[in-house]
Design a protein around this motif. Structure first.
Motif, PDB file in Angstrom:
ATOM      1  N   LEU A   1       0.833  -1.207   0.000  1.00 12.97           N
ATOM      2  CA  LEU A   1       0.000   0.000   0.000  1.00 12.97           C
ATOM      3  C   LEU A   1       0.866   1.256   0.000  1.00 12.97           C
ATOM      4  CD1 LEU A   1      -2.794  -1.079   2.495  1.00 12.97           C
ATOM      5  CD2 LEU A   1      -3.202  -0.188   0.191  1.00 12.97           C
ATOM      6  N   ALA A   2       1.905   1.247   0.840  1.00 12.92           N
ATOM      7  CA  ALA A   2       2.814   2.398   0.863  1.00 12.92           C
ATOM      8  C   ALA A   2       3.493   2.588  -0.482  1.00 12.92           C
ATOM      9  CB  ALA A   2       3.859   2.199   1.963  1.00 12.92           C
ATOM     10  N   THR A   3       3.817   1.484  -1.156  1.00 11.86           N
ATOM     11  CA  THR A   3       4.489   1.545  -2.450  1.00 11.86           C
ATOM     12  C   THR A   3       3.576   2.121  -3.522  1.00 11.86           C
ATOM     13  OG1 THR A   3       5.841  -0.364  -1.836  1.00 11.86           O
ATOM     14  CG2 THR A   3       5.672   0.148  -4.181  1.00 11.86           C
ATOM     15  N   VAL A   4       2.341   1.643  -3.586  1.00 11.93           N
ATOM     16  CA  VAL A   4       1.387   2.150  -4.575  1.00 11.93           C
ATOM     17  C   VAL A   4       1.057   3.615  -4.281  1.00 11.93           C
ATOM     18  CG1 VAL A   4      -0.943   1.884  -5.516  1.00 11.93           C
ATOM     19  CG2 VAL A   4       0.447  -0.140  -5.049  1.00 11.93           C
ATOM     20  N   ALA A   5       0.916   3.946  -2.998  1.00 11.08           N
ATOM     21  CA  ALA A   5       0.600   5.326  -2.628  1.00 11.08           C
ATOM     22  C   ALA A   5       1.735   6.290  -2.935  1.00 11.08           C
ATOM     23  CB  ALA A   5       0.256   5.391  -1.138  1.00 11.08           C
ATOM     24  N   ALA A   6       2.956   5.776  -3.056  1.00 10.58           N
ATOM     25  CA  ALA A   6       4.082   6.633  -3.417  1.00 10.58           C
ATOM     26  C   ALA A   6       3.986   7.102  -4.865  1.00 10.58           C
ATOM     27  CB  ALA A   6       5.404   5.887  -3.194  1.00 10.58           C
ATOM     28  N   GLU A   7       3.160   6.440  -5.696  1.00  8.51           N
ATOM     29  CA  GLU A   7       3.034   6.799  -7.109  1.00  8.51           C
ATOM     30  C   GLU A   7       1.657   7.331  -7.474  1.00  8.51           C
ATOM     31  OE1 GLU A   7       5.278   7.000  -9.479  1.00  8.51           O
ATOM     32  OE2 GLU A   7       6.839   6.460  -8.049  1.00  8.51           O
ATOM     33  N   PHE A   8       0.618   6.865  -6.799  1.00  9.95           N
ATOM     34  CA  PHE A   8      -0.753   7.273  -7.131  1.00  9.95           C
ATOM     35  C   PHE A   8      -1.288   8.242  -6.081  1.00  9.95           C
ATOM     36  CE2 PHE A   8      -0.315   3.346  -9.516  1.00  9.95           C
ATOM     37  CZ  PHE A   8      -0.967   3.639 -10.710  1.00  9.95           C
ATOM     38  N   ARG A   9      -2.008   9.268  -6.538  1.00  4.53           N
ATOM     39  CA  ARG A   9      -2.519  10.287  -5.614  1.00  4.53           C
ATOM     40  C   ARG A   9      -3.629   9.736  -4.725  1.00  4.53           C
ATOM     41  NH1 ARG A   9      -2.409  13.308 -10.534  1.00  4.53           N
ATOM     42  NH2 ARG A   9      -0.643  14.770 -10.600  1.00  4.53           N
ATOM     43  N   ASN A  10      -4.415   8.820  -5.252  1.00  4.00           N
ATOM     44  CA  ASN A  10      -5.568   8.310  -4.514  1.00  4.00           C
ATOM     45  C   ASN A  10      -5.477   6.789  -4.424  1.00  4.00           C
ATOM     46  OD1 ASN A  10      -7.339  10.905  -4.403  1.00  4.00           O
ATOM     47  ND2 ASN A  10      -6.755  10.719  -6.568  1.00  4.00           N
ATOM     48  N   VAL A  11      -5.538   6.275  -3.210  1.00  8.37           N
ATOM     49  CA  VAL A  11      -5.418   4.835  -2.969  1.00  8.37           C
ATOM     50  C   VAL A  11      -6.470   4.416  -1.952  1.00  8.37           C
ATOM     51  CG1 VAL A  11      -3.923   2.976  -2.125  1.00  8.37           C
ATOM     52  CG2 VAL A  11      -2.948   4.847  -3.472  1.00  8.37           C
ATOM     53  N   ALA A  12      -7.049   3.238  -2.174  1.00 11.00           N
ATOM     54  CA  ALA A  12      -8.007   2.656  -1.231  1.00 11.00           C
ATOM     55  C   ALA A  12      -7.718   1.164  -1.115  1.00 11.00           C
ATOM     56  CB  ALA A  12      -9.438   2.906  -1.688  1.00 11.00           C
ATOM     57  N   LEU A  13      -8.316   0.552  -0.111  1.00 10.17           N
ATOM     58  CA  LEU A  13      -8.109  -0.878   0.138  1.00 10.17           C
ATOM     59  C   LEU A  13      -9.446  -1.540   0.416  1.00 10.17           C
ATOM     60  CD1 LEU A  13      -6.169  -3.303   0.727  1.00 10.17           C
ATOM     61  CD2 LEU A  13      -6.236  -2.585   3.129  1.00 10.17           C
ATOM     62  N   ILE A  14      -9.676  -2.688  -0.231  1.00 11.98           N
ATOM     63  CA  ILE A  14     -10.851  -3.515   0.043  1.00 11.98           C
ATOM     64  C   ILE A  14     -10.358  -4.829   0.618  1.00 11.98           C
ATOM     65  CG2 ILE A  14     -12.868  -4.670  -0.934  1.00 11.98           C
ATOM     66  CD1 ILE A  14     -12.850  -2.597  -3.188  1.00 11.98           C
ATOM     67  N   ALA A  15     -10.942  -5.247   1.744  1.00 11.34           N
ATOM     68  CA  ALA A  15     -10.504  -6.484   2.394  1.00 11.34           C
ATOM     69  C   ALA A  15     -11.539  -6.909   3.424  1.00 11.34           C
ATOM     70  CB  ALA A  15      -9.145  -6.285   3.073  1.00 11.34           C
ATOM     71  N   PRO A  16     -11.503  -8.173   3.844  1.00 14.59           N
ATOM     72  CA  PRO A  16     -12.394  -8.612   4.923  1.00 14.59           C
ATOM     73  C   PRO A  16     -12.015  -7.913   6.230  1.00 14.59           C
ATOM     74  CG  PRO A  16     -11.461 -10.494   3.735  1.00 14.59           C
ATOM     75  CD  PRO A  16     -10.701  -9.281   3.304  1.00 14.59           C
ATOM     76  N   PRO A  17     -12.988  -7.607   7.073  1.00 13.29           N
ATOM     77  CA  PRO A  17     -12.668  -6.893   8.316  1.00 13.29           C
ATOM     78  C   PRO A  17     -11.729  -7.687   9.222  1.00 13.29           C
ATOM     79  CG  PRO A  17     -14.963  -7.637   8.298  1.00 13.29           C
ATOM     80  CD  PRO A  17     -14.442  -7.812   6.911  1.00 13.29           C
ATOM     81  N   TRP A  18     -11.862  -9.013   9.256  1.00 12.37           N
ATOM     82  CA  TRP A  18     -10.987  -9.803  10.123  1.00 12.37           C
ATOM     83  C   TRP A  18      -9.536  -9.795   9.631  1.00 12.37           C
ATOM     84  CZ3 TRP A  18     -15.181 -11.726   7.431  1.00 12.37           C
ATOM     85  CH2 TRP A  18     -14.902 -12.452   6.276  1.00 12.37           C
ATOM     86  N   ALA A  19      -9.350  -9.628   8.327  1.00 12.40           N
ATOM     87  CA  ALA A  19      -7.994  -9.527   7.805  1.00 12.40           C
ATOM     88  C   ALA A  19      -7.385  -8.168   8.155  1.00 12.40           C
ATOM     89  CB  ALA A  19      -7.992  -9.740   6.295  1.00 12.40           C
ATOM     90  N   ILE A  20      -8.195  -7.114   8.085  1.00 10.13           N
ATOM     91  CA  ILE A  20      -7.727  -5.788   8.484  1.00 10.13           C
ATOM     92  C   ILE A  20      -7.313  -5.796   9.954  1.00 10.13           C
ATOM     93  CG2 ILE A  20      -8.412  -3.385   8.835  1.00 10.13           C
ATOM     94  CD1 ILE A  20      -8.079  -3.999   5.925  1.00 10.13           C
ATOM     95  N   GLU A  21      -8.068  -6.532  10.758  1.00 10.78           N
ATOM     96  CA  GLU A  21      -7.770  -6.606  12.197  1.00 10.78           C
ATOM     97  C   GLU A  21      -6.604  -7.532  12.502  1.00 10.78           C
ATOM     98  OE1 GLU A  21     -11.494  -7.894  13.711  1.00 10.78           O
ATOM     99  OE2 GLU A  21     -12.551  -6.040  13.141  1.00 10.78           O
ATOM    100  N   GLY A  22      -6.105  -8.256  11.491  1.00 12.52           N
ATOM    101  CA  GLY A  22      -4.956  -9.126  11.693  1.00 12.52           C
ATOM    102  C   GLY A  22      -5.285 -10.465  12.314  1.00 12.52           C
ATOM    103  N   ARG A  23      -6.554 -10.917  12.139  1.00 13.83           N
ATOM    104  CA  ARG A  23      -6.945 -12.191  12.758  1.00 13.83           C
ATOM    105  C   ARG A  23      -6.701 -13.387  11.853  1.00 13.83           C
ATOM    106  NH1 ARG A  23     -12.612 -12.117  13.880  1.00 13.83           N
ATOM    107  NH2 ARG A  23     -12.966 -10.073  12.960  1.00 13.83           N
ATOM    108  N   SER A  24      -6.559 -13.177  10.549  1.00 12.49           N
ATOM    109  CA  SER A  24      -6.314 -14.289   9.625  1.00 12.49           C
ATOM    110  C   SER A  24      -5.793 -13.738   8.311  1.00 12.49           C
ATOM    111  CB  SER A  24      -7.600 -15.101   9.390  1.00 12.49           C
ATOM    112  OG  SER A  24      -8.552 -14.326   8.674  1.00 12.49           O
TER     113      SER A  24
END
Length: 517
Positions: free
Chosen positions: A433-456
């Motif tokens: 994400l940091a790498t893509v954001a270094a080149e693109f002005r606008n970045v977003a992320l789609i993911a399961p909530p449990w993955a965002i929380e680091g559970r799996s």
């Protein structure tokens, strides 16, 4: 005074033992070239043997190389030790035959052991690569010191003999590496390469044994029981190889692949690459997306332009061609260009998954990073990054330089989506994400909530553009999908990324970032 003399008989000094008769130089060179080359063939093919079970990661590659080097070290040491204690002529032929048997047995042993050691655990990787390489490579590495011992009849030529045979062994390894990588792997299944090598080694050993026994002045033992035991071992190895479980329906230059019919949906097809579930294709309905991450890509594609408007799309990685087919069905007239490194996979997709290339769907075989450099600037509306080596994004496709080239190819307002797999603690997805954001002005992320929380572990979808992203429409569309997912952007995304490393061509430790804590 007189003196008497008498003749005293003195026994002559015992003659020095005659050194073993040297091999002809051509034969010695051939044996060293063959044995050294065979080790490198084993090393190269072993990556393909273990890949379906533990993946093809940097750790797996390092483990195979390390095990091969360990086998060379211990085999050379043991061969030298034996050469000083026994006539090397009695050991050369048995060593080759045993190496052939060990090579043949490796194939079924790896397949049976691989079923029990699936996964990327370090212990499984080390054990499986040791099974694949150690014994046959060690036996082969012992050939060179045996040959050297036979050629050192004149100590004044020691340096010349050792240097020449060492150089020949190195040339054998180079030749085998290039031949295997450029020709054999592309032309033959791994099982055929392994069994062919085993047969060649065994036959060479038998012919060499017969030759040495017939040379004048040689009397080499050849016990009938030993011959019978070796023959039984060889037949057993070949027999096990034919009945061992084979994870591949088709073996391409890069993958062990198979296609399975969905038992609950007759038109459904699942593509497995190296035993990992990779793509799902509905032959009757290309708009049917089964996996959550493909649904997210479909959602972003639906919002990339007005409904039904055609796109110029580029796909980095083909897999089962699921997304190109989706775009063709939902946006008629869309032109998709697919970069796929594995030409054999493209052919499998044509045969089994209904892929039809033409003006609106073009497939180029080659590395996506290399091919991307040849694309015109501002030529694509939508770029999909979905290339994997097993479950890992190849490092050179994950760097800032790669992201910069993707931005160059995108038209103003174009959208880039990248599929990423990561596991807790999520170091790679943050770095990417940091790498893509270094080149693109606008970045977003789609993911399961449990993955965002680091559970799996899970799939994550990075969305990037130089234009404002359709965040409201994406947020409204996610709840309508079967699997729960959240959209991160702005301050939430910044907090999630934290001080993560920006990956560059100079430093991109992808495999290490993916390692679980």
């Amino acid at each position: 005074m007189s003196s008497t003399s008498s003749d005293v008989a003195v026994d002559p000094a015992p003659a020095a033992p005659t050194p073993p008769r040297a091999l002809p130089n051509g034969l010695a060179a051939f044996l060293v070239f063959l044995s050294s080359g065979a080790v490198l063939v084993l090393e190269t093919v072993s990556l393909r043997l273990v890949g379906p079970y533990v993946g093809v990661t940097l750790q797996v590659t390092s483990s195979v190389i390390g095990m091969a080097l360990a086998a060379i070290a211990y085999g050379a040491w043991m061969g030298g030790w034996l050469a000083d204690r026994r006539d090397p002529r009695t050991l050369l032929a048995p060593a080759l035959v045993l190496a052939g048997i060990a090579t043949a047995v490796t194939l079924p042993v790896v397949r049976y052991a691989g079923e029990a050691l699936r996964g990327g655990a370090v212990s499984a990787v080390l054990l499986l690569t040791a099974v694949a390489v150690l014994l046959p490579a060690a036996l082969l590495a012992g050939i060179t010191p045996l040959v050297v011992k036979l050629q050192l009849a004149d100590l004044r030529r020691t340096g010349q003999v050792v240097g020449r045979l060492s150089g020949i062994g190195t040339l054998g390894g180079i030749t085998a590496t290039l031949l295997t990588g450029f020709v054999l792997v592309a032309a033959l299944p791994s099982s055929v390469i392994v069994l062919g090598l085993a047969g060649g080694l065994g036959l060479t050993g038998l012919v060499l044994g017969a030759y040495l026994r017939r040379r004048a002045g040689t009397r080499l033992p050849a016990p009938a029981r030993a011959k019978a035991a070796l023959a039984v071992l060889g037949l057993a190895g070949a027999g096990f190889a034919t009945v061992a479980p084979n994870p591949c329906d088709v073996e391409t230059a890069y993958h062990c692949a198979r296609v399975e019919v969905d038992g609950q949906w007759p038109d459904g097809r699942t593509l497995y690459l190296n035993s990992a579930e990779h793509s799902y294709v509905d032959l009757g309905d290309p708009s049917h997306l089964k996996y959550a991450y493909t649904q997210w890509i479909g959602l972003v594609a639906d919002q990339a332009a007005a409904p039904g408007q055609r796109l110029d799309a580029l796909h980095l990685g083909g897999g089962g061609f699921t997304i190109p087919r989706y775009l063709a069905a939902t946006r008629p007239g869309t032109r998709s260009l697919v970069f796929e490194i594995d030409g054999g996979l493209v052919e499998l997709d044509r045969r089994e998954l209904g892929v039809r290339t033409g003006p609106e769907l073009t497939a180029k075989v080659g590395d996506a990073r290399v091919l991307l450099g040849g694309e015109p600037t501002d030529s694509r509306d939508f770029i999909v990054g979905d290339a994997f080596g097993h479950l890992v994004v190849p490092w050179h496709l994950a760097t800032r330089e790669m992201a910069a080239d993707i931005r160059r190819v995108l038209r103003p307002g174009g959208i880039y989506v990248q599929n990423v797999i990561d596991y807790p603690p999520g170091r790679f997805i943050r770095a990417e994400l940091a790498t893509v954001a270094a080149e693109f002005r606008n970045v977003a992320l789609i993911a399961p909530p449990w993955a965002i929380e680091g559970r799996s572990g899970a799939n994550f979808l990075i969305v990037g553009s130089d234009a404002p992203l359709p965040l409201d429409r994406l947020a409204a569309g996610l709840p309508r999908l079967p699997d729960q997912a959240v959209l991160l952007h702005g301050a939430e995304l910044t907090a999630f990324v934290g001080d993560a490393l920006v990956l560059t061509d100079d430093y991109a430790p992808v495999d290490q970032l993916l390692a679980t804590a």
